[in-house]
Design a protein around this motif. Structure first.
Motif, PDB file in Angstrom:
ATOM      1  N   PRO A 468       0.812  -1.219   0.000  1.00 34.86           N
ATOM      2  CA  PRO A 468       0.000   0.000   0.000  1.00 34.86           C
ATOM      3  C   PRO A 468       0.851   1.277   0.000  1.00 34.86           C
ATOM      4  CG  PRO A 468      -0.880  -1.573   1.580  1.00 34.86           C
ATOM      5  CD  PRO A 468       0.419  -2.148   1.077  1.00 34.86           C
ATOM      6  N   MET A 469       0.624   2.097  -0.975  1.00 42.49           N
ATOM      7  CA  MET A 469       1.306   3.395  -1.096  1.00 42.49           C
ATOM      8  C   MET A 469       2.835   3.239  -1.091  1.00 42.49           C
ATOM      9  SD  MET A 469      -1.195   5.837  -0.705  1.00 42.49           S
ATOM     10  CE  MET A 469      -2.869   5.920  -0.077  1.00 42.49           C
ATOM     11  N   SER A 470       3.333   2.039  -1.296  1.00 39.59           N
ATOM     12  CA  SER A 470       4.762   1.678  -1.176  1.00 39.59           C
ATOM     13  C   SER A 470       5.259   1.825   0.267  1.00 39.59           C
ATOM     14  CB  SER A 470       5.657   2.459  -2.151  1.00 39.59           C
ATOM     15  OG  SER A 470       5.805   3.813  -1.801  1.00 39.59           O
ATOM     16  N   MET A 471       4.325   1.716   1.217  1.00 39.02           N
ATOM     17  CA  MET A 471       4.653   1.904   2.636  1.00 39.02           C
ATOM     18  C   MET A 471       4.617   0.611   3.447  1.00 39.02           C
ATOM     19  SD  MET A 471       5.609   4.890   3.621  1.00 39.02           S
ATOM     20  CE  MET A 471       5.061   5.260   5.304  1.00 39.02           C
ATOM     21  N   ARG A 472       4.371  -0.510   2.787  1.00 37.42           N
ATOM     22  CA  ARG A 472       4.232  -1.757   3.552  1.00 37.42           C
ATOM     23  C   ARG A 472       5.376  -1.995   4.556  1.00 37.42           C
ATOM     24  NH1 ARG A 472       2.310  -7.521   1.320  1.00 37.42           N
ATOM     25  NH2 ARG A 472       3.347  -8.889   2.802  1.00 37.42           N
ATOM     26  N   PRO A 473       6.640  -1.818   4.168  1.00 39.07           N
ATOM     27  CA  PRO A 473       7.715  -2.083   5.149  1.00 39.07           C
ATOM     28  C   PRO A 473       7.877  -0.963   6.179  1.00 39.07           C
ATOM     29  CG  PRO A 473       8.547  -2.049   2.863  1.00 39.07           C
ATOM     30  CD  PRO A 473       7.174  -1.478   2.848  1.00 39.07           C
ATOM     31  N   PHE A 474       7.160   0.138   5.980  1.00 41.80           N
ATOM     32  CA  PHE A 474       7.388   1.327   6.819  1.00 41.80           C
ATOM     33  C   PHE A 474       6.122   1.747   7.561  1.00 41.80           C
ATOM     34  CE2 PHE A 474       9.720   1.644   2.716  1.00 41.80           C
ATOM     35  CZ  PHE A 474      10.926   1.177   3.191  1.00 41.80           C
ATOM     36  N   MET A 475       5.075   0.936   7.424  1.00 42.10           N
ATOM     37  CA  MET A 475       3.788   1.271   8.028  1.00 42.10           C
ATOM     38  C   MET A 475       3.930   1.289   9.546  1.00 42.10           C
ATOM     39  SD  MET A 475       0.975   1.963   6.505  1.00 42.10           S
ATOM     40  CE  MET A 475       0.307   1.028   5.148  1.00 42.10           C
ATOM     41  N   SER A 476       3.445   2.361  10.180  1.00 43.78           N
ATOM     42  CA  SER A 476       3.641   2.456  11.625  1.00 43.78           C
ATOM     43  C   SER A 476       2.330   2.361  12.401  1.00 43.78           C
ATOM     44  CB  SER A 476       4.359   3.761  11.969  1.00 43.78           C
ATOM     45  OG  SER A 476       3.615   4.863  11.505  1.00 43.78           O
ATOM     46  N   TYR A 477       1.205   2.456  11.733  1.00 44.21           N
ATOM     47  CA  TYR A 477      -0.078   2.373  12.436  1.00 44.21           C
ATOM     48  C   TYR A 477      -1.074   1.649  11.525  1.00 44.21           C
ATOM     49  CZ  TYR A 477      -1.248   6.635   9.759  1.00 44.21           C
ATOM     50  OH  TYR A 477      -1.475   7.551   8.765  1.00 44.21           O
ATOM     51  N   PRO A 478      -2.249   1.301  12.050  1.00 48.43           N
ATOM     52  CA  PRO A 478      -3.140   0.427  11.285  1.00 48.43           C
ATOM     53  C   PRO A 478      -3.605   1.018   9.949  1.00 48.43           C
ATOM     54  CG  PRO A 478      -3.789   0.474  13.584  1.00 48.43           C
ATOM     55  CD  PRO A 478      -2.747   1.538  13.419  1.00 48.43           C
ATOM     56  N   GLU A 479      -3.866   0.130   9.005  1.00 49.47           N
ATOM     57  CA  GLU A 479      -4.151   0.520   7.637  1.00 49.47           C
ATOM     58  C   GLU A 479      -5.488   1.267   7.501  1.00 49.47           C
ATOM     59  OE1 GLU A 479      -3.021  -2.333   8.739  1.00 49.47           O
ATOM     60  OE2 GLU A 479      -1.055  -2.478   7.801  1.00 49.47           O
TER      61      GLU A 479
END
Ligand code: GTP
Ligand code: SPV
Ligand code: MN
Length: 610
Positions: A468-479
């Motif tokens: 998602p948004m190229s943020m999968r490895p950097f996601m810090s809070y719920p989608e």
């Protein structure tokens, strides 16, 4: 015992909260000495690293470093976001309780810098004066000198940035301890590496690596994980793995700004650094703002603004050459103080090489070592086909070395954003470009971004996964809340950007060749998008967005197989219908996804059914 205060005092480090933090962690990691660094120390630190063999010369004002062979990329399964609120658990953020992680990391770090120097790196992830400056200050502690050299290139490093904080305690506490790399069980069940962002305490604790985003904590950990969390909690901004570029139309005098997310190793650096194709160069010029991170917010004038919080580029070496990316080659030319990591190195000539640097590897093998330090000339037949450079080998250079850097790239006001684009490595289905004018459909498109796994992240190369948004490895809070925050920020703008999905990586199913030449030619798709936004072209409506009509795409000076172009500009409805089923399952994982996103999904599904 080191007199910490003495060291900090003589380094002019005045911030009492920072002093407290340094004292606390020095007490745990137990280094032999402490040193506060600023960018002005670079030449001396380079000399020290050369003397110690931590880096070697790679030409005039160029350096080479090799990381431990099991430490060559981010490790997603060892990366954790911790907070004290279980509600912060998402699908991708690998959430754990803050108390548990702090205890774990404190244990791992205890005494782990013995015999070493602890470097104190005060940094800023924004141009000074930015409206987001209060989220940008940080202090990294590291026991690795080469990491300091990289930080000086990737972030603004100076004690000034933290001495004058309005709120003295409002800096990110970023602790990096290298650990005993040869005994960490990387990739085994006994893996001891932990890369933790304690987001609600603005504390980053990374143990067990000296490579890239695992070790340069300003970049990924602060610039993406912490910043996206801060952006959400404050309600003010978005922190995304986005490139940011400008297109100057010399004929009209207008400049357009486009930002966007492509998963790791999918072309952000190359896009932001591109030169206009020769045939279009008289009219257009591309300006580089950033290649990996953008922070986005809405200004007082109701426009969406963006800025690059970084100071340098940590770029993928593979396939970088004078044809694919001449600006990147210039940015790592002699005299730039660039550092190469994990490429091949010649001990006699001090040259470096990587796959795609030239068509064939150097013919004379004398002196050449592969990225692991083994002589190429000694390879057995079985080893002959192994790459010389690691596929995720990189170069590190400052923005100032990038020849097409925008003149206003350090303007604290940022730049107004005209378009947000998403793209990934997808070998079929995704056309060259499809424009999306509706905000919810644009956000929906970002959330359903997919790409084939690449070498930048450990995983199976070639396999498609959602990012998602190229943020999968950097996601810090719920989608779910992430999507809601996106809608809220973008809808807050009175003048909204257009969205688009791009794909430079479609392949011929038979022989596997790329249908689109890519690189500099990608500008053609972006020019069409700007014309569409300006109402100069109408495009062709499709169920998944507006595609360029064949005669709308400027193909001056480009030779392309007409059959390939046809495929690039059409929608494979059957494949798309199949994709919608996968998307449904993907989105269903995310509790609390805003109804607007589901509505967008249903609209696209219905349109595909005709
Ligand atoms: P990260 O730094 O990992 O976030 O990667 P990135 O998104 O900045 O990717 P980058 O621009 O470094 O490109 C990664 C790889 O894709 C490199 O080997 C490039 O040569 C290749 N690449 C980039 N753009 C294109 C393109 O338009 N076409 C093709 N075929 N390859 C490309
Ligand atoms: C990425 O992997 O997306 C990078 C490289 O930008 S690293 O800094 O190592 O995360
Ligand atoms: Mn990246």
């Amino acid at each position: 015992m080191i007199d910490v205060d003495d060291v900090l005092e003589s380094a002019q480090l005045k911030n009492e909260k920072v002093r407290e933090y340094v004292r606390y962690w020095a007490g745990i990691t137990d280094p032999d000495s402490i040193e506060v660094v600023s960018a002005a120390d670079d030449a001396r630190l380079i000399r020290e690293c050369l003397d110690a063999g931590e880096i070697v010369p790679a030409g005039d004002g160029l350096y080479y470093s090799r990381s431990y062979y099991k430490d060559t990329a981010r490790s997603e399964e060892r990366t954790i976001v911790a907070t004290s609120d279980p509600a912060d658990k998402g699908v991708y953020n690998n959430w754990r309780p803050a108390a548990e992680m702090k205890e774990k990391l404190t244990g791992l770090m205890r005494g782990a810098s013995a015999g070493k120097t602890m470097y104190v790196i005060p940094y800023l992830m924004s141009p000074p004066g930015s409206p987001l400056e209060r989220y940008a200050a940080g202090v990294q502690l590291t026991d690795n000198r080469s990491v300091v050299l990289h930080m000086i290139r990737m972030a603004r490093v100076n004690v000034e940035h933290i001495n004058n904080l309005e709120d003295q305690g409002s800096f990110v506490r970023a602790v990096h301890v290298t650990g005993d790399l040869e005994n960490l069980g990387q990739g085994t069940p006994e893996d001891e590496r932990y890369f933790v962002t304690v987001a609600d305490e603005r504390t980053i604790l990374h143990f067990g690596s000296a490579y890239g985003g695992n070790a340069l904590l300003g970049k990924i950990a602060h610039g993406l994980r912490q910043s996206s969390y801060d952006g959400w909690r404050s309600g003010i901004f978005l922190g995304e793995q986005f490139m940011l570029l400008g297109i100057v139309d010399k004929q009209t005098g207008k400049t357009y700004h486009i930002c966007g997310g492509f998963p790791s190793a999918s072309g952000k650096t190359n896009l932001a650094m591109m030169l206009a194709p020769d045939a279009l160069g008289d009219r257009y010029h591309v300006e580089f703002y950033g290649d990996d991170i953008a922070w986005l917010w809405v200004g007082d004038d109701g426009r969406l603004y963006g800025m690059n919080p970084e100071f340098g580029v940590f770029g993928v070496a593979k396939d970088t050459n004078e044809l694919t990316n001449p600006t990147a080659m210039d940015s790592i030319a002699p005299g730039t103080q660039a550092i190469f990591t994990n490429v091949a190195y010649n001990t006699k000539t001090h040259e470096v090489w990587w796959e795609g640097r030239t068509k064939n590897p150097p013919a004379d093998l004398d002196g050449w070592l592969d990225w692991k330090g083994n002589a190429i000339a000694d390879r057995t037949d079985a080893e002959a086909d192994e790459p010389w450079a690691h596929p995720n080998s990189r170069f590190t250079t400052t923005l100032a070395n990038v020849p097409n850097a925008a003149p206003d790239d350090a303007d604290p006001r940022g730049v107004p954003i005209d378009a947000i684009i998403f793209g990934g490595r997808t070998r079929d289905r995704e056309p060259l470009i499809r424009a999306i004018t509706d905000v919810a459909e644009g956000v929906y498109d970002g959330l359903t971004l997919g790409a084939e796994a690449t070498a930048a992240a450990e995983g199976v190369e070639g396999q498609l996964r959602y990012d998602p948004m190229s943020m999968r490895p950097f996601m810090s809070y719920p989608e779910g809340p992430y999507a809601a925050h996106w809608l809220e920020v973008i809808n807050r703008a009175t003048e909204r950007p257009i969205f688009a999905h791009v794909n430079w990586f479609q392949r011929d199913p038979e022989d596997g060749h790329f249908l689109w030449p890519g690189y500099r030619e990608n500008l053609r798709a972006l020019l069409w998008l700007m014309q569409l936004k300006n109402g100069e072209v109408a495009g062709v409506e499709s169920p998944v967005g507006i595609l360029p009509a064949k005669d709308e795409l400027n193909l001056d000076g480009l030779e392309i197989d007409p059959a390939d172009l046809d495929t690039l500009l059409t929608i494979d409805t059957a494949r798309w219908q199949q994709e919608m089923g996968f998307r449904e399952r993907h989105l269903a994982q995310f509790p609390g996804l805003p109804e607007e996103i589901w509505a967008a999904h249903r609209r696209v599904s219905a349109a595909l059914r005709g």
